[in-house]
Design a protein around this motif. Structure first.
Motif, PDB file in Angstrom:
ATOM      1  N   SER A  10       1.813   3.769  -6.625  1.00  0.00           N
ATOM      2  CA  SER A  10       1.285   2.800  -7.583  1.00  0.00           C
ATOM      3  C   SER A  10       0.093   2.056  -6.990  1.00  0.00           C
ATOM      4  O   SER A  10      -0.896   1.777  -7.679  1.00  0.00           O
ATOM      5  N   ARG A  11       0.184   1.739  -5.719  1.00  0.00           N
ATOM      6  CA  ARG A  11      -0.932   1.033  -5.083  1.00  0.00           C
ATOM      7  C   ARG A  11      -2.133   1.936  -4.905  1.00  0.00           C
ATOM      8  O   ARG A  11      -3.284   1.488  -4.980  1.00  0.00           O
ATOM      9  N   THR A  35      -3.833   1.712  -8.292  1.00  0.00           N
ATOM     10  CA  THR A  35      -4.509   0.451  -8.623  1.00  0.00           C
ATOM     11  C   THR A  35      -5.584   0.083  -7.597  1.00  0.00           C
ATOM     12  O   THR A  35      -6.409  -0.803  -7.864  1.00  0.00           O
ATOM     13  N   HIS A  36      -5.576   0.760  -6.441  1.00  0.00           N
ATOM     14  CA  HIS A  36      -6.585   0.502  -5.403  1.00  0.00           C
ATOM     15  C   HIS A  36      -7.199   1.839  -4.966  1.00  0.00           C
ATOM     16  O   HIS A  36      -6.913   2.357  -3.873  1.00  0.00           O
ATOM     17  N   ALA A  87       2.666  -3.136 -17.307  1.00  0.00           N
ATOM     18  CA  ALA A  87       2.087  -3.321 -15.978  1.00  0.00           C
ATOM     19  C   ALA A  87       3.154  -3.180 -14.894  1.00  0.00           C
ATOM     20  O   ALA A  87       2.912  -2.576 -13.832  1.00  0.00           O
ATOM     21  N   ARG A 131       3.534   0.091 -12.153  1.00  0.00           N
ATOM     22  CA  ARG A 131       3.575  -0.145 -10.700  1.00  0.00           C
ATOM     23  C   ARG A 131       4.938   0.201 -10.108  1.00  0.00           C
ATOM     24  O   ARG A 131       5.226  -0.127  -8.969  1.00  0.00           O
TER      25      ARG A 131
END
Length: 853
Positions: free
Chosen positions: A325-326, A329-330, A407, A411
């Motif tokens: 998930s990170r 998002t990154h 959201a 994640r």
């Protein structure tokens, strides 16, 4: 400083069940010098006398007193437990603390009865590594070996997802499934009690709980029901073998999957499937599944860092999913960057440290709204939460709530269940609960709970009003306002079904959070619908909790309503003594009727008490009480309550053979039912009118009434009334010698009544079956039906039915002497029932005449 019995209680350790309260009482008794139960009862009686309790109600039953000290109690009389503690010497200053402790035990016990069962099994997450070996082991055991499967692994290893993947595969082959979350390891939530789980599963299978049915009988019927329905049962997140045995028994040969952190122990019954952590290749597959297509190749080729990741988190799928998930998002971070950060934050490379580290990072990366929702979800006593409740919680609209919930799902901090509903993984919930306790003030957490409970209470009453109006009824009067709903009755029922778990969880938790009113509002708002839809056990727990808390807080009106609701359920459940115990509470309030917000409750009390008195043969008392209730409701202009009293008064007069008076009562009732548009009571009154017409020899009129009743009952989908109308039509057909039609109607009525699980109704239908079989000359079949009916009678009631049983049984006696003995029993039963006209009929008959009852 001298010690008191209050000193033997560990006040800082909250009780998790009634067993802890029983242990406290035993410790108090020992500290008080082990007085005898007789002495304790005497002291309790003295305390009651001092409070001004009438002499007839000062005595406490020895069984009730003794049971309060025993483990294994499913319910406990809070008043008696309070009185016992005071009788043992509990200081007056500790009374409120003891009351809070007992209520906390009840809340925990009641919370364990709240079950969320889904016949539509949740979809597994899309980012799941196919563990083919474990999937094949599980499917093979279920299909070819007919063995239940126990899936065990560390937290976050994917046990639930494996079970859901198996269910998905079997669904493609036409095999349905039932999914139940046992909440074995969820922070802040009580695990499900085995009894509650069994009831919920049986309800999902369409199998009603038998009256006074034991645990072994229930588990046997549950497994048999699964086999016959071809359904798979998934028991998710079990605490361990004891909880599972309580649900499916010692040897559950059949379609069951259990997921648990705890192994089943040494046994050959279960096929054991153990999940290990993912290897580097599987970790890469999982990460790739979480990322856009253009990034999959890079992750798949990064074997080195995938191996490093598996090493630092021991291959735990939940931790790897959070990394994925990170990465999503990154996008400027590489897998190596994330692994380096995790390794840096984990001391010693322990699994729990790795997961804690990754949760810290994922949480810190959340925007404020999703972070707030995560904390709030963990702090609420709700396992699965709907979007509209999220909207009320955050004070936003549903589209915004969906965006915020999505959201968390994106994640991997929340799991999507049904459409518009999410839940938290047990480890995430525990983490988020700690964050809530550290971040949010007690006031803010209280306010969040208040918003959710107020929203649920308002929507429950709105749905109740819609459904009641659809059946010509009207909701109870309230001292609070609730919004009018534009939903259809069908949509209102669907909303209640979808939110029942949330509502019950919040209701049982409300007193502990200082919101007693919310328990009362939810209890009263759900009562009518829960009774209508056959959820009596859950309703009974809710009403008894409300009654106990109302007693403690001195809320007269809430106590009266909750006690009436609980008493009515005990009447329906064939427990008249327990019903009268609740009704006696309301009796104590009668002197203060002028202080009650709703004096009409006293009429309801007389009405409900009359149902017990009729069964006990105390007809004159019942008729007197019902006539009093009729006059009260008529004077107050309470049409719906008047209908209820008139209906039961007609039954009492019919049983007593006072047919002329019954005629007037039924005419008034039918006219009122038409005027108010109450089809529920109209159908009931039409059935009773048909029965009266049969007595008066008007079979054509009886048939018209019964057919109208059946049409109304089928339109409303009121199965109980359908059975009553069918039974009456069958009796009309039998008397008209249309045996085939009578047989058709009784066969369908018997099937429906047995599904309902209402023994008294089933016994009545069986007696009609026996009468029909006798007329057709099928004596063995008549005897079989009679014996089945007899087995359903209560120990000290149902005298009218017993009279009918003995009267018909005498018709198939082998000898004249036996016939005479049986007829004497019939006369005795009818006399005890107050049906003296029936006893007189038998006495006047010639011994050679074959009577038709």
């Amino acid at each position: 400083m001298s010690m008191t019995i209050a000193d033997v209680i560990d006040w800082d350790d909250p009780p998790e069940s009634f067993d802890r309260i029983a242990a406290d009482l035993r410790a108090m008794r020992s500290a008080a010098g082990d007085p005898s139960f007789a002495e304790i009862a005497r002291r309790v009686g003295a305390l009651r006398a001092k409070r001004g309790v009438p002499e007839r109600e000062q005595r406490v039953a020895k069984s009730t007193l003794y049971d309060s000290f025993r483990d294994g109690r499913r319910r406990m009389d809070v008043r008696v437990v309070m009185e016992i503690a005071l009788a043992l010497g509990l200081p007056e200053g500790a009374k409120s603390s003891w009351a809070a402790r007992v209520c906390a035990a009840r809340a925990a016990a009641d919370g364990s009865s709240v079950v969320s069962v889904s016949g539509a099994v949740p979809e597994p997450v899309h980012s799941y590594v196919d563990r083919e070996a474990e999937l094949e082991q599980t499917e093979s055991a279920l299909q070819s070996g007919n063995r239940p499967v126990w899936v065990t692994a560390m937290p976050g290893a994917g046990k639930t997802q494996l079970a859901l993947r198996v269910a998905q595969r079997l669904a493609n082959e036409g095999v349905g499934a039932i999914f139940i979350d046992l909440r074995g390891h969820r922070a802040g939530v009580t695990p499900v009690a085995p009894t509650a789980a069994r009831r919920a599963i049986l309800h999902s299978l369409g199998i009603e709980e038998g009256v006074s049915e034991g645990d072994l009988a229930q588990t046997s019927r549950l497994i048999q029901g699964l086999r016959e329905a071809g359904r798979l049962l998934i028991l998710d997140d079990a605490t361990g073998p004891e909880q599972v045995r309580g649900i499916v028994g010692e040897q559950p040969r059949g379609p069951v999957i259990v997921t648990s952190r705890v192994a089943p122990g040494e046994t050959d019954i279960w096929k054991k499937v153990t999940l290990q952590g993912l290897n580097a290749e599987e970790a890469s597959q999982l990460l790739a599944a979480l990322l856009p297509v253009e990034n999959e190749r890079a992750i798949a080729d990064d074997v080195t860092n995938a191996s490093r990741l598996v090493d630092v988190c021991e291959g735990l799928p939940l931790a790897i999913s959070l990394i994925g998930s990170r990465l999503l998002t990154h996008p400027d971070w590489t897998l190596a960057d994330h692994v380096d950060l995790m390794r840096k934050r984990v001391a010693g490379g322990r699994l729990d440290g790795a997961l804690q580290a990754e949760l810290d990072i994922s949480y810190a990366d959340l925007p404020e709204a999703p972070a707030r929702l995560l904390r709030a979800c963990a702090d609420l006593p709700i396992v699965e939460i709907n979007l509209d409740v999220i909207a009320a919680l955050l004070e936003i609209d549903e589209p915004a709530a969906r965006e915020i919930a999505d959201a968390l799902v994106d994640r991997n901090l929340a799991i999507r269940r049904a459409e518009g509903r999410i839940t938290l993984h047990s480890l995430v919930r525990a983490y988020a609960l700690e964050r809530a306790e550290e971040t949010d003030t007690p006031w803010a957490r209280q306010e969040a709970f208040a918003r959710v409970s107020a929203y649920l209470a308002e929507q429950i009453w709105s749905a109740y009003a819609v459904i009641a109006a659809g059946q010509g009824d009207e909701p109870r009067t309230t001292n609070f306002e609730y919004p009018q709903s534009a939903r259809s009755a069908e949509a209102a029922g669907a909303w209640l079904q979808d939110h029942l778990q949330e509502a019950l969880s919040v209701a049982h938790e409300a007193p502990g959070r200082g919101y007693h009113d919310m328990l009362f509002r939810i209890s009263e708002g759900l009562s009518w619908w829960m009774n209508l839809t056959g959820r009596q056990p859950a309703a009974l727990k809710l009403h008894e909790a409300a009654a106990d808390h109302a007693f403690e807080t001195g809320d007269t009106n809430a106590l009266a309503m909750a006690s009436l609701d609980a008493g009515q359920l005990h009447v329906m459940g064939e427990r008249p003594d327990a019903a009268l115990e609740h009704f006696s509470r309301v009796r104590q309030l009668m002197d203060g009727a002028d202080r009650m917000a709703d004096p009409g409750l006293l009429g309801l009390l007389r009405n409900m008490e009359a149902t017990i008195l009729i069964r006990q043969g105390r007809l004159e008392e019942a008729i007197e009480g019902l006539q009093w209730a009729v006059a009260l409701h008529r004077e107050r202009g309470e049409g719906i309550r008047l209908l209820g009293a008139l209906t039961n008064l007609g039954v009492a007069l019919h049983t007593a053979g006072r047919f002329d008076e019954e005629t007037g009562v039924l005419e008034e009732g039918l006219q009122l039912a038409v005027t108010t548009g109450n089809d529920l009571h109209r159908s009931f009154l039409l059935v009773n009118s048909a029965d009266l017409a049969i007595e008066l020899g008007d079979l054509d009129g009886a048939a018209r009434h019964a057919r109208s009743a059946l049409e109304l009952a089928e339109t409303m989908d009121m199965v109980f009334l359908v059975v009553c109308a069918q039974a009456t039509l069958a009796e009309i057909a039998r008397r008209g010698s249309d045996f085939d039609e009578a047989d058709r109607l009784l066969t369908d009525a018997l099937d429906k009544s047995e599904t309902l699980g209402q023994d008294l109704t089933t016994a009545e239908v069986l007696i009609l079956v026996a009468n029909l079989e006798h007329d057709r000359g099928r004596i063995p079949a008549a005897l079989t039906a009679l014996e089945r009916a007899k087995a359903l009678f209560s120990e000290n009631g149902d005298h009218y039915l017993r009279g009918r049983y003995w009267r018909l049984r005498s018709n198939v006696a082998d000898t004249g002497q036996e016939r005479q003995e049986l007829r004497s029993r019939a006369i005795e039963a009818f006399e005890r029932a107050g049906a003296h006209h029936r006893a007189a009929e038998i006495a006047a008959e010639d011994r050679e005449e074959v009577p038709l009852s």
